[in-house]
Write a protein that holds these residues in place. Sequence first.
Motif, PDB file in Angstrom:
ATOM      1  N   GLU A 108       0.837  -1.195   0.000  1.00 29.80           N
ATOM      2  CA  GLU A 108       0.000   0.000   0.000  1.00 29.80           C
ATOM      3  C   GLU A 108       0.879   1.255   0.000  1.00 29.80           C
ATOM      4  OE1 GLU A 108      -2.208  -0.329   3.638  1.00 29.80           O
ATOM      5  OE2 GLU A 108      -0.704   0.775   4.783  1.00 29.80           O
ATOM      6  N   TYR A 109       0.224   2.368  -0.253  1.00 35.18           N
ATOM      7  CA  TYR A 109       0.898   3.673  -0.279  1.00 35.18           C
ATOM      8  C   TYR A 109       0.042   4.627   0.540  1.00 35.18           C
ATOM      9  CZ  TYR A 109       2.262   8.244  -2.286  1.00 35.18           C
ATOM     10  OH  TYR A 109       2.673   9.536  -2.472  1.00 35.18           O
ATOM     11  N   ILE A 110       0.667   5.311   1.508  1.00 35.56           N
ATOM     12  CA  ILE A 110      -0.093   6.231   2.361  1.00 35.56           C
ATOM     13  C   ILE A 110       0.361   7.667   2.112  1.00 35.56           C
ATOM     14  CG2 ILE A 110      -0.438   7.009   4.742  1.00 35.56           C
ATOM     15  CD1 ILE A 110      -0.425   4.131   5.625  1.00 35.56           C
ATOM     16  N   MET A 111      -0.594   8.529   1.795  1.00 33.07           N
ATOM     17  CA  MET A 111      -0.342   9.976   1.760  1.00 33.07           C
ATOM     18  C   MET A 111      -1.104  10.595   2.924  1.00 33.07           C
ATOM     19  SD  MET A 111       0.793  12.879   0.648  1.00 33.07           S
ATOM     20  CE  MET A 111       1.429  12.756  -1.022  1.00 33.07           C
ATOM     21  N   PRO A 112      -0.407  10.973   4.013  1.00 34.85           N
ATOM     22  CA  PRO A 112      -1.107  11.589   5.131  1.00 34.85           C
ATOM     23  C   PRO A 112      -1.423  13.065   4.858  1.00 34.85           C
ATOM     24  CG  PRO A 112       1.212  11.248   5.671  1.00 34.85           C
ATOM     25  CD  PRO A 112       1.039  10.879   4.225  1.00 34.85           C
ATOM     26  N   TYR A 113      -2.409  13.565   5.548  1.00 32.85           N
ATOM     27  CA  TYR A 113      -2.701  15.000   5.443  1.00 32.85           C
ATOM     28  C   TYR A 113      -3.270  15.512   6.759  1.00 32.85           C
ATOM     29  CZ  TYR A 113      -7.628  13.666   4.517  1.00 32.85           C
ATOM     30  OH  TYR A 113      -8.897  13.148   4.591  1.00 32.85           O
ATOM     31  N   VAL A 114      -3.256  16.838   6.886  1.00 36.02           N
ATOM     32  CA  VAL A 114      -3.890  17.516   8.015  1.00 36.02           C
ATOM     33  C   VAL A 114      -5.003  18.389   7.460  1.00 36.02           C
ATOM     34  CG1 VAL A 114      -3.583  19.314   9.765  1.00 36.02           C
ATOM     35  CG2 VAL A 114      -1.872  17.511   9.518  1.00 36.02           C
ATOM     36  N   THR A 115      -6.150  18.347   8.120  1.00 33.70           N
ATOM     37  CA  THR A 115      -7.245  19.236   7.726  1.00 33.70           C
ATOM     38  C   THR A 115      -7.962  19.701   8.994  1.00 33.70           C
ATOM     39  OG1 THR A 115      -9.202  19.479   6.309  1.00 33.70           O
ATOM     40  CG2 THR A 115      -8.929  17.382   7.453  1.00 33.70           C
ATOM     41  N   ALA A 116      -8.929  20.560   8.808  1.00 31.23           N
ATOM     42  CA  ALA A 116      -9.739  21.034   9.930  1.00 31.23           C
ATOM     43  C   ALA A 116     -11.171  21.210   9.450  1.00 31.23           C
ATOM     44  CB  ALA A 116      -9.198  22.363  10.464  1.00 31.23           C
ATOM     45  N   ARG A 117     -12.095  20.908  10.348  1.00 32.81           N
ATOM     46  CA  ARG A 117     -13.505  21.182  10.051  1.00 32.81           C
ATOM     47  C   ARG A 117     -13.961  22.333  10.934  1.00 32.81           C
ATOM     48  NH1 ARG A 117     -18.848  20.129  11.061  1.00 32.81           N
ATOM     49  NH2 ARG A 117     -18.464  19.044  13.021  1.00 32.81           N
ATOM     50  N   PHE A 118     -14.405  23.396  10.266  1.00 30.87           N
ATOM     51  CA  PHE A 118     -14.815  24.594  10.997  1.00 30.87           C
ATOM     52  C   PHE A 118     -16.275  24.477  11.422  1.00 30.87           C
ATOM     53  CE2 PHE A 118     -11.337  25.950   8.282  1.00 30.87           C
ATOM     54  CZ  PHE A 118     -10.520  26.607   9.186  1.00 30.87           C
ATOM     55  N   GLU A 119     -16.599  25.179  12.493  1.00 29.25           N
ATOM     56  CA  GLU A 119     -17.983  25.173  12.976  1.00 29.25           C
ATOM     57  C   GLU A 119     -18.883  26.016  12.093  1.00 29.25           C
ATOM     58  OE1 GLU A 119     -17.622  26.539  16.976  1.00 29.25           O
ATOM     59  OE2 GLU A 119     -17.482  24.491  17.771  1.00 29.25           O
ATOM     60  N   SER A 120     -18.302  27.077  11.540  1.00 30.19           N
ATOM     61  CA  SER A 120     -19.111  27.976  10.726  1.00 30.19           C
ATOM     62  C   SER A 120     -18.183  28.716   9.784  1.00 30.19           C
ATOM     63  CB  SER A 120     -19.847  28.992  11.615  1.00 30.19           C
ATOM     64  OG  SER A 120     -18.898  29.923  12.108  1.00 30.19           O
ATOM     65  N   GLU A 121     -18.770  29.518   8.937  1.00 29.84           N
ATOM     66  CA  GLU A 121     -17.955  30.271   7.994  1.00 29.84           C
ATOM     67  C   GLU A 121     -17.312  31.499   8.646  1.00 29.84           C
ATOM     68  OE1 GLU A 121     -19.292  30.652   3.951  1.00 29.84           O
ATOM     69  OE2 GLU A 121     -20.646  28.941   4.184  1.00 29.84           O
ATOM     70  N   GLU A 122     -17.308  31.506   9.966  1.00 31.01           N
ATOM     71  CA  GLU A 122     -16.515  32.531  10.664  1.00 31.01           C
ATOM     72  C   GLU A 122     -15.066  32.091  10.816  1.00 31.01           C
ATOM     73  OE1 GLU A 122     -18.391  33.708  14.287  1.00 31.01           O
ATOM     74  OE2 GLU A 122     -20.201  34.407  13.246  1.00 31.01           O
ATOM     75  N   TRP A 123     -14.772  30.842  10.427  1.00 34.86           N
ATOM     76  CA  TRP A 123     -13.393  30.342  10.339  1.00 34.86           C
ATOM     77  C   TRP A 123     -12.622  30.508  11.641  1.00 34.86           C
ATOM     78  CZ3 TRP A 123     -14.143  28.190   5.904  1.00 34.86           C
ATOM     79  CH2 TRP A 123     -14.849  28.846   4.905  1.00 34.86           C
ATOM     80  N   ASP A 124     -13.223  30.057  12.726  1.00 28.36           N
ATOM     81  CA  ASP A 124     -12.536  30.122  14.004  1.00 28.36           C
ATOM     82  C   ASP A 124     -11.563  28.937  14.075  1.00 28.36           C
ATOM     83  OD1 ASP A 124     -11.676  29.947  16.601  1.00 28.36           O
ATOM     84  OD2 ASP A 124     -13.600  30.561  17.464  1.00 28.36           O
ATOM     85  N   PHE A 125     -10.269  29.238  13.896  1.00 26.69           N
ATOM     86  CA  PHE A 125      -9.279  28.159  13.852  1.00 26.69           C
ATOM     87  C   PHE A 125      -9.135  27.456  15.197  1.00 26.69           C
ATOM     88  CE2 PHE A 125      -7.039  27.856   9.803  1.00 26.69           C
ATOM     89  CZ  PHE A 125      -7.648  28.889   9.116  1.00 26.69           C
TER      90      PHE A 125
END
Lengths: 533, 377
Positions: free
Chosen positions: B236-253
């Motif tokens: 197998e081949y793994i490409m890891p990534y980091v993402t985030a799911r925001f609560e709203s379009e106010e983009w509170d990191f």
Amino acid sequence: MIHDYSIRTIFGAGALVLAGALAAPPVAGAADGEALLRSYCLTCHTEQGAGSGGLSRINEMRKSPEGWHMTMNRMQNMHGLTMPPEDKRAVIKHLADTRGLAPAEAEPWRYLLEQDTNRVEDVAEPYAEMCARCHSGARFALQRRSAGEWALLVHTHMGQNPTLELHALSRDRPWMQLALDETAPALAADFPLDSAEWRAWQAAVKPELAGSWRLVGHVPGKGEFDARMTAEGSAADGYTLRVDGRYLDGSRLSGRGSATVYTGYEWRGTLELDGVPMRQVMAAAADGAEMQGRMFRRDARELGGELRAVREGATGQVIAALPGHLRRGETGIVTIVGSRLAGNVSLGAGVRVLEVLSRDADRVVVRARADGANGLREVRVGTARGAGMLAVYDRIARVEVLPHNAVARVGGPGDAQMEKVRVAYRAVAYAAGPDGEAGTDDDIRLGPVPVSWSIEPADDDAAEADDHVFAGSIDADGLFTPGDAGPNPKRSMSGGNTGRLAVVATVAGGAEPVEGRASLLVAAPDFVRRVLD
Amino acid sequence: MSSIKPHRTAALAGLLGAAVLAAGCATKTMAPTAGVTDEYLLTVTRPGQLQVMDMQAHAILRSCDIPGKFGSGSIAPSPDGRTAFVLSNMWEDVYGIDIETCEVVFSAIQSGGDIRVKTFQSVAVSVDGRELYTVQNPVRHLPDRLEVLQPQLAVYNIADGLNAQPARTFPVNRRITKIAATATGEVILGGADVEAIDPRTGATRVVTALANWDRGPLWLPPDAFAMHSQGEHVNEYIMPYVTARFESEEWDFDAAEWWWGFSRVDLATGRAEQMEIFPLEFIIFTMVSDPNDRNILYGAFNTVSRHDVAKKETLAVEPLDHTYYAINISGDGSKLFIGGAGNDISIHDSASLAKIGSIQLPGDMSTADLRVARIRR
């Protein structure tokens, strides 16, 4: 692998060796400059289209003297150029004179030329993430290029730093495409090759800078000083320098050296000041009456302070009052620094001159008592006036620690490759203005004051890691010295002596001590030595 | 004065000879046993040695000299396990080294003339062992300027041996790092998205859209990056990534949910699964699957950790002695080998994550891979 969206461009003062001092006078005259340039550069660069009379790429950009110095270093280190140091100096001088920056173009970014890099820049998008992620914003803002040349600079970046597009904040976007399609055109609009400022400066009569100057400035660990600097013309835009003066505590300072003026106003001096090699970077005013900039140690550019030169004329001038503040109800000693000082001394409303302790044409030392309202006073000696040079105050309401944000770098014994990069702190005091509140726009700047210095961990995480124990120490003069480089088995994971600290200045004297704080990152060595960060 | 330093092709050809001679200096021999698969741990150390290690005895069996300056030490073992293809000479050349004799049996000097080529870890061998793939990032060095050229997949015939030239090239996107060959004859290209290219025709397809995924405004476009994708033990081949799911379009990191995710490509079929796999609580530089249960992942950087993909949980995490970049696992899934960055390989029990041994190396691994070669006797 993590986005840091709060990333700010804090760039530290890495160790620097300015190989081939810019201050040493070039041998070749200006008339020979273009011929010398061609003799070296036409090996690779080409004459552009008929009539342009230019050299490919070289004619498409303008830079600071240091910018051209970096270019010449790159040609030597990466592209096989060999030339004797005197020819290199002459070519840099010629390039800066003929393809330089107008004073107004360089003015917002002078801190980088002055090697005063402990600051957080406010860099606009799209440049913050595309450019100032790796180097200062001033680095590119101190250049002017044609649109095609800004695009070629993108190619240079990718060709010389091929993993650039794999960095965090590059790999999440089509970096090369964005750089070519958006960033380069924006740079061409904001920093164009052709400008009214440059055309006007090329046509302007340049100031003559030979003569006698009064200097005021600051040397870390020594304090404020005043001196006389004589600049004698020896070659085209080259001067020999003599500096003689004294620090505020009365001790003498003396130096000899040389200076070169680039682009008609960029003063670059080098001198031995009481045995310590120093550099001066100043910009001359268009009328040649004054120069301003910074003086710093040649072997440690982070150790320096502001420098101001005022040309001596036929009439008296008041240049500074040291210290620039007197507390109400108290008697203190004030040194008035100037040129051709003669006549009665006045320190403004409510300030009584009790006694003139000593005086000559350069310096008048008085004992005075201050009363009246908080505020700035005009200092007069005879007909010479210095508006707002003395502040009268009731109490210190606020202390500002400078620099606000700094980067020190571990080094030294643990890793002999790089010297430690220290930070020289100063504390500047303010009194509350008419609104009675500290920290507002009407605060009255009192100037540097003596304080007691200490360091603390920046936050709970830094405290947990004992950053304040390992990362370094600060002395009574406010000089922070970082720890040794290399792994430290006493730290978690044998980590290095890096850390995050708060630098605290405490001034007593009032009912309660007043504290000022600044943020300090103690970072890993910066193994790349650059003329400009 | 000259504008461009000449490329060092001639000098490297000389070094090749030296490497062949050095092969005769191998001091230990492997003890082949018929009908058994032997595993060898491979890495590269400064200034330029391929280290072949015994994964049972936790010891170096052989150190093979690699021509050229160090960099990057990316390794692709051949399917039969006998040859290690190593990226050397400051990310420019690939050398095929027989791990049993140290003989240099293949070389691809990628730069030449006024073109300088860098390869960012992208080295892979076809499943039939006949072709070597690299992704080349070429820059033309003209007398007074550099010209960045389109990256390309280069296909080499391994049988061409020393000084092989590409048999075919096909344009590919920028920012490609780790690549891998599938049983279906494609080459997986790990970049902003995970793509596949047919090395016969140059036709490409998107395997997993990452930078170009379409998950609406509440998901942060992923930061995907693989320096050390190591899945040969489970194909197998793994490409890891980091993402985030925001609560709203106010983009509170600060309020966002931060996730690790991956695109995991089955190299038998060329098909991938993509999902968020566990919360982002610490940095992981490399992930590897448990061969006995591909639902279990191990990760390493400043810590070694075990994760349950189905439950999206971190099951265990233990500190490491220092920072490491690369993790790999024994074929039976019992031992984790953690290397890169420094000059020691830290060995851990995969069940408890406890450290059970180490291998001291004569130089830093820096960016080098940690791969496992399997030779069927």
